[in-house]
Motif scaffolding. Structure first.
Motif, mmCIF file in Angstrom:
data_model
loop_
_atom_site.group_PDB
_atom_site.id
_atom_site.type_symbol
_atom_site.label_atom_id
_atom_site.label_comp_id
_atom_site.label_asym_id
_atom_site.label_seq_id
_atom_site.Cartn_x
_atom_site.Cartn_y
_atom_site.Cartn_z
ATOM 1 N N GLU A 419 30.285 60.639 97.226
ATOM 2 C CA GLU A 419 29.782 59.529 98.025
ATOM 3 C C GLU A 419 29.810 58.233 97.219
ATOM 4 O O GLU A 419 28.816 57.500 97.097
ATOM 5 C CB GLU A 419 28.366 59.828 98.521
ATOM 6 N N LYS A 420 30.991 57.962 96.644
ATOM 7 C CA LYS A 420 31.160 56.803 95.759
ATOM 8 C C LYS A 420 32.248 55.868 96.297
ATOM 9 O O LYS A 420 33.199 55.510 95.595
ATOM 10 C CB LYS A 420 31.531 57.278 94.350
ATOM 11 N N GLU A 421 32.102 55.474 97.561
ATOM 12 C CA GLU A 421 33.110 54.593 98.149
ATOM 13 C C GLU A 421 33.191 53.239 97.452
ATOM 14 O O GLU A 421 34.225 52.572 97.484
ATOM 15 C CB GLU A 421 32.807 54.382 99.638
ATOM 16 N N ASN A 422 32.114 52.831 96.786
ATOM 17 C CA ASN A 422 32.087 51.535 96.112
ATOM 18 C C ASN A 422 32.388 51.634 94.622
ATOM 19 O O ASN A 422 32.140 50.688 93.867
ATOM 20 C CB ASN A 422 30.724 50.877 96.314
ATOM 21 N N GLY A 423 32.890 52.787 94.170
ATOM 22 C CA GLY A 423 33.219 52.949 92.772
ATOM 23 C C GLY A 423 32.085 53.560 91.976
ATOM 24 O O GLY A 423 30.984 53.819 92.481
ATOM 25 N N MET A 424 32.334 53.781 90.710
ATOM 26 C CA MET A 424 31.392 54.449 89.812
ATOM 27 C C MET A 424 31.161 53.581 88.593
ATOM 28 O O MET A 424 32.040 52.827 88.175
ATOM 29 C CB MET A 424 31.978 55.813 89.406
ATOM 30 N N MET A 425 29.990 53.713 88.015
ATOM 31 C CA MET A 425 29.654 52.922 86.833
ATOM 32 C C MET A 425 29.743 53.791 85.577
ATOM 33 O O MET A 425 29.213 54.900 85.531
ATOM 34 C CB MET A 425 28.238 52.361 86.952
ATOM 35 N N GLY A 426 30.412 53.249 84.550
ATOM 36 C CA GLY A 426 30.379 53.873 83.243
ATOM 37 C C GLY A 426 31.545 54.761 82.899
ATOM 38 O O GLY A 426 31.876 55.690 83.628
ATOM 39 N N TYR A 427 32.199 54.482 81.764
ATOM 40 C CA TYR A 427 33.225 55.341 81.183
ATOM 41 C C TYR A 427 32.637 56.061 79.970
ATOM 42 O O TYR A 427 31.651 55.612 79.372
ATOM 43 C CB TYR A 427 34.431 54.526 80.724
ATOM 44 N N ILE A 471 32.236 66.599 87.711
ATOM 45 C CA ILE A 471 31.059 66.197 86.946
ATOM 46 C C ILE A 471 31.415 65.459 85.669
ATOM 47 O O ILE A 471 30.526 64.949 84.984
ATOM 48 C CB ILE A 471 30.164 67.405 86.607
ATOM 49 N N GLU A 472 32.692 65.406 85.314
ATOM 50 C CA GLU A 472 33.086 64.727 84.080
ATOM 51 C C GLU A 472 34.405 63.966 84.224
ATOM 52 O O GLU A 472 34.562 62.868 83.686
ATOM 53 C CB GLU A 472 33.205 65.766 82.955
ATOM 54 N N GLY A 473 35.327 64.554 84.953
ATOM 55 C CA GLY A 473 36.666 63.981 85.051
ATOM 56 C C GLY A 473 36.743 62.557 85.543
ATOM 57 O O GLY A 473 37.504 61.746 84.995
ATOM 58 N N PRO A 474 35.975 62.162 86.576
ATOM 59 C CA PRO A 474 36.146 60.813 87.133
ATOM 60 C C PRO A 474 35.872 59.692 86.142
ATOM 61 O O PRO A 474 36.472 58.616 86.250
ATOM 62 C CB PRO A 474 35.127 60.789 88.284
ATOM 63 N N PHE A 475 34.964 59.886 85.173
ATOM 64 C CA PHE A 475 34.620 58.793 84.259
ATOM 65 C C PHE A 475 35.058 59.057 82.831
ATOM 66 O O PHE A 475 34.668 58.318 81.919
ATOM 67 C CB PHE A 475 33.108 58.516 84.303
ATOM 68 N N ALA A 476 35.864 60.108 82.604
ATOM 69 C CA ALA A 476 36.297 60.451 81.244
ATOM 70 C C ALA A 476 37.523 59.638 80.847
ATOM 71 O O ALA A 476 38.483 59.514 81.615
ATOM 72 C CB ALA A 476 36.612 61.938 81.160
ATOM 73 N N LEU A 477 37.510 59.114 79.632
ATOM 74 C CA LEU A 477 38.666 58.412 79.093
ATOM 75 C C LEU A 477 39.715 59.420 78.614
ATOM 76 O O LEU A 477 39.388 60.579 78.335
ATOM 77 C CB LEU A 477 38.236 57.504 77.940
ATOM 78 N N PRO A 478 40.986 59.032 78.513
ATOM 79 C CA PRO A 478 42.057 59.971 78.168
ATOM 80 C C PRO A 478 41.836 60.648 76.826
ATOM 81 O O PRO A 478 41.226 60.091 75.905
ATOM 82 C CB PRO A 478 43.305 59.084 78.141
ATOM 83 N N GLY A 479 42.370 61.883 76.703
ATOM 84 C CA GLY A 479 42.211 62.669 75.489
ATOM 85 C C GLY A 479 43.514 62.849 74.738
ATOM 86 O O GLY A 479 44.506 62.153 74.983
ATOM 87 N N ASN A 480 43.516 63.820 73.807
ATOM 88 C CA ASN A 480 44.683 64.122 72.970
ATOM 89 C C ASN A 480 45.533 65.216 73.614
ATOM 90 O O ASN A 480 45.119 66.371 73.662
ATOM 91 C CB ASN A 480 44.246 64.610 71.582
ATOM 92 N N SER A 481 46.720 64.865 74.086
ATOM 93 C CA SER A 481 47.619 65.908 74.577
ATOM 94 C C SER A 481 48.195 66.710 73.413
ATOM 95 O O SER A 481 48.460 67.908 73.536
ATOM 96 C CB SER A 481 48.748 65.293 75.408
ATOM 97 N N THR A 482 48.396 66.053 72.287
ATOM 98 C CA THR A 482 48.776 66.738 71.048
ATOM 99 C C THR A 482 47.538 66.875 70.179
ATOM 100 O O THR A 482 46.893 65.881 69.834
ATOM 101 C CB THR A 482 49.857 65.953 70.283
#
Length: 636
Positions: A419-427, A471-482
């Protein structure tokens, strides 16, 4: 003459008497009336009874398969459950006869429905989903579990296979192919797949060193297929054709257990002849008191009221100076100090590494953050100083939080569910850092692979690649593929150990961790669970250790901490929530201020050297081979 005549006269009637009855019999036979017609057989009732008995057998096998699905999921799956599931569902398809009311498609639909219901009953607490998403997801799991059997049945019918090696291999090929494809597209990776039920069956688990968990899936399905064939043919008194199947089954079982037994015997470091020369290091897993409270508050901030109906700090405070945010700051500072104190205690007890679990500490930066005490730079300097002062390596999970940066690129699905039609706060960047008591040069740190070295004492910096969906993916910053691998000198004598880290949910993605099979000896694995995952999630670690030939220290908040060597042997384990004999007040209730969790220290000694595995070189070749063969049989 007269005598002769008399004899012939007497003999003639005798011959006549002897022939006369025969002629009469023949005449009577010719002229006799036809026998009365045979009354018609009531085939309708017979067919009805046959169909009823057959359908009853099929329903019984489908029910047993559903019960077995329940035993393959949840926190503590049963190792024999996949065999029961395969045996029951194979038998259900074997019972199908022409013109029966239960067609293969109906059996497929029923088995999918029942398996999905069973999965929903035991997985509801383990998945971070609510509402209609749970039955939808479990319905998908039911389809995934049932599809290999339906594909095997229709392929056997198309190719007219009823026995023999080709028939035996149908289910293993389709099961491995479907399970692998499912894991690659499933939001939760390999979580819930059947091979994980073999935890504790160490000889069978060693197959992961060749073909990963996919070879274990192939083996379990093959054994089940052979057992069904042998039992069916023996019950119909046609055991001749089953002798070949039985011989192959015995050979495969003997080969698997011989390979596993030899690997456990000759590659063992503990109690083996080479144990004296094997160097080990001690890792101590500790906790700080406020992590769970802080994480709950931050999840409310990111996810909003959908989390648990309570407002997050961003809804009650307009800026970082408000009371809700300042309460988080004070708890964070208390955790920083608590960890420094625990470092000193465990270093004095002989630990080479003192480690915190995933997201145990949090720093705050970015727009709107005005308190430098909880900045990333301040925390890193504090931990580096603690490592130097106590001459010990310090590893910790840290959340680099940017609480006031808006997340605008949410998917439609995420917007709807949260229910976040207006976006989410916090990375947030979910990281694990390993601090050395001595400065580490930039060349050794390898900034090309790790990114910028954030402090001179940082030896390893890993960013989580696979965040938990929703619960984590939407605000998580990219990780290490290698995954970065560091040559770490734990003893300061020049002997380095190839050390890597992956975080929590990364372990459900073997195609991510398989790159460590040729490069690493030790994996430090911080994690953060919830009771519904416990202890299932921790046990997955043993399979990753065998696949990659590395020893793993899995340190978990709100779950089970476990240390396993490269053979899957458990060196130490402990439940965060359970009472420990040395700590009378160790049991606790999460977030209950009257029973704050104060779990005991979990420490283990692990070997500094691992082994190379076949899987480290061939990766998912068994799985991809099954996919190719399955597509070939279906499409051509």
């Amino acid at each position: 003459m007269p005598a002769t005549t008399r004899r012939s006269t007497r003999s003639t009637p005798a011959r006549s008497r002897s022939r006369s009855p025969a002629k009469k019999t023949k005449k009577e036979t010719v002229t006799s009336s036809p026998p009365p017609p045979t009354p018609p057989v009531e085939t309708t009732n017979t067919n009805t009874n046959t169909n009823t008995n057959t359908n009853t057998d099929i329903y019984l096998h489908l029910t047993l398969a559903a019960v077995a699905v329940g035993m393959t999921q949840g926190g503590t799956p049963v190792s024999v459950a996949p065999f029961i599931f395969n045996y029951s569902l194979l038998n259900a398809y074997q019972k199908i006869i022409p013109h029966t009311t239960l067609t293969p498609k109906k059996v497929y639909g029923l088995s999918s429905f029942l398996a999905g219901c069973a999965a929903a009953a035991v997985m509801a607490d383990s998945l971070p989903l609510k509402g209609p998403a749970v039955p939808l997801l479990c319905g998908y799991i039911g389809l995934m579990l049932s599809t290999p059997f339906y594909l095997s049945h229709i392929t056997a019918t198309k190719l007219e296979l009823k026995s023999g090696l080709a028939f035996e291999l149908l289910l293993p090929i389709f099961s491995t192919a479907v399970e692998y494809c499912h894991s690659r597209i499933f939001p939760y990776g390999s979580y819930g797949i059947l091979p994980y039920c073999q935890y504790g069956n160490l000889p069978v688990m060693q197959l992961a060193s060749i073909g990963g968990v996919w070879l274990i899936e192939f083996f379990v399905s093959y054994v089940s297929s052979c057992v069904v064939i042998v039992m069916k043919e023996n019950s119909t008194a046609s055991s001749t054709s089953s002798k070949g199947t039985l011989r192959r089954l015995v050979f495969v079982l003997a080969a698997v257990y011989a390979y596993g037994g030899m690997r456990l015997r000759f590659l063992s470091w503990e109690g083996a002849p080479n144990a004296v020369s094997t160097r080990v290091m001690k890792i101590a897993g500790v906790w700080v008191p406020n992590t769970m409270v802080i994480r709950e508050e931050l999840l409310r901030h990111h996810l909003g009221h959908i989390m648990d109906g309570k407002p997050g700090p961003g809804e009650t405070d307009s800026d970082f100076e408000g009371p809700a945010w300042q309460a988080i700051v004070e708890k964070s500072l208390a955790d920083y100090d608590s960890f420094v104190s625990r470092i000193s205690t465990e270093a004095a007890a002989g630990a080479n590494v003192v480690m915190l679990p995933e997201l145990a500490l949090t720093t705050f930066q970015g727009p709107g953050v005005t308190d430098e005490r909880v900045s990333t730079e301040a925390l890193l300097a504090k931990l580096a100083q603690a490592a130097t002062d106590n001459n010990v390596f310090v590893g910790t999970g840290i959340g680099y939080n940017e609480p006031f940066k808006r997340v605008d690129n949410l998917s439609k699905f995420t917007e709807t569910v949260l229910e976040k039609e207006n976006g989410m706060m916090g990375y947030e960047s979910n990281r694990f850092l390993l601090f050395s008591p001595r400065p580490v040069s930039k060349d050794v740190f390898d900034e090309v692979l790790n990114g910028a070295q954030s402090h001179p004492n940082v030896a390893l910096d890993y960013r989580k690649q696979n965040p938990v969906p929703i619960i984590e993916g939407p605000f998580a910053l990219p990780g290490n593929s290698t995954i970065p691998v560091a040559d770490v000198d734990f003893f300061g004598d020049g002997e380095t150990v190839k050390t890597a880290s992956v975080i929590c949910f990364d372990m459900e993605h073997p195609w991510h961790t398989q790159q460590l099979g040729k490069t690493s000896s030790i994996i430090l694995n911080p994690s953060y669970d919830w009771p519904g995952l416990n202890p299932y999630h921790a046990r997955i670690v043993a399979f990753r250790a065998i696949e990659t030939g590395t020893s793993v220290f899995h340190h978990c908040l709100a779950g089970t901490t476990i240390a396993v060597d490269y053979l899957g042997n458990v060196q130490a384990t402990g439940d965060y929530f359970s009472k420990n004999g040395n700590y009378g007040q160790a049991s606790c209730v999460p977030l209950d201020p009257d029973t704050i969790c104060n779990a005991p220290v979990h420490s283990a000694q692990l070997p500094l050297r691992g082994v190379r595995t076949v899987y480290g070189y061939v990766n998912d070749a068994v799985a991809w081979g099954s996919v190719v063969v399955a597509l070939r049989m279906l499409l051509f």
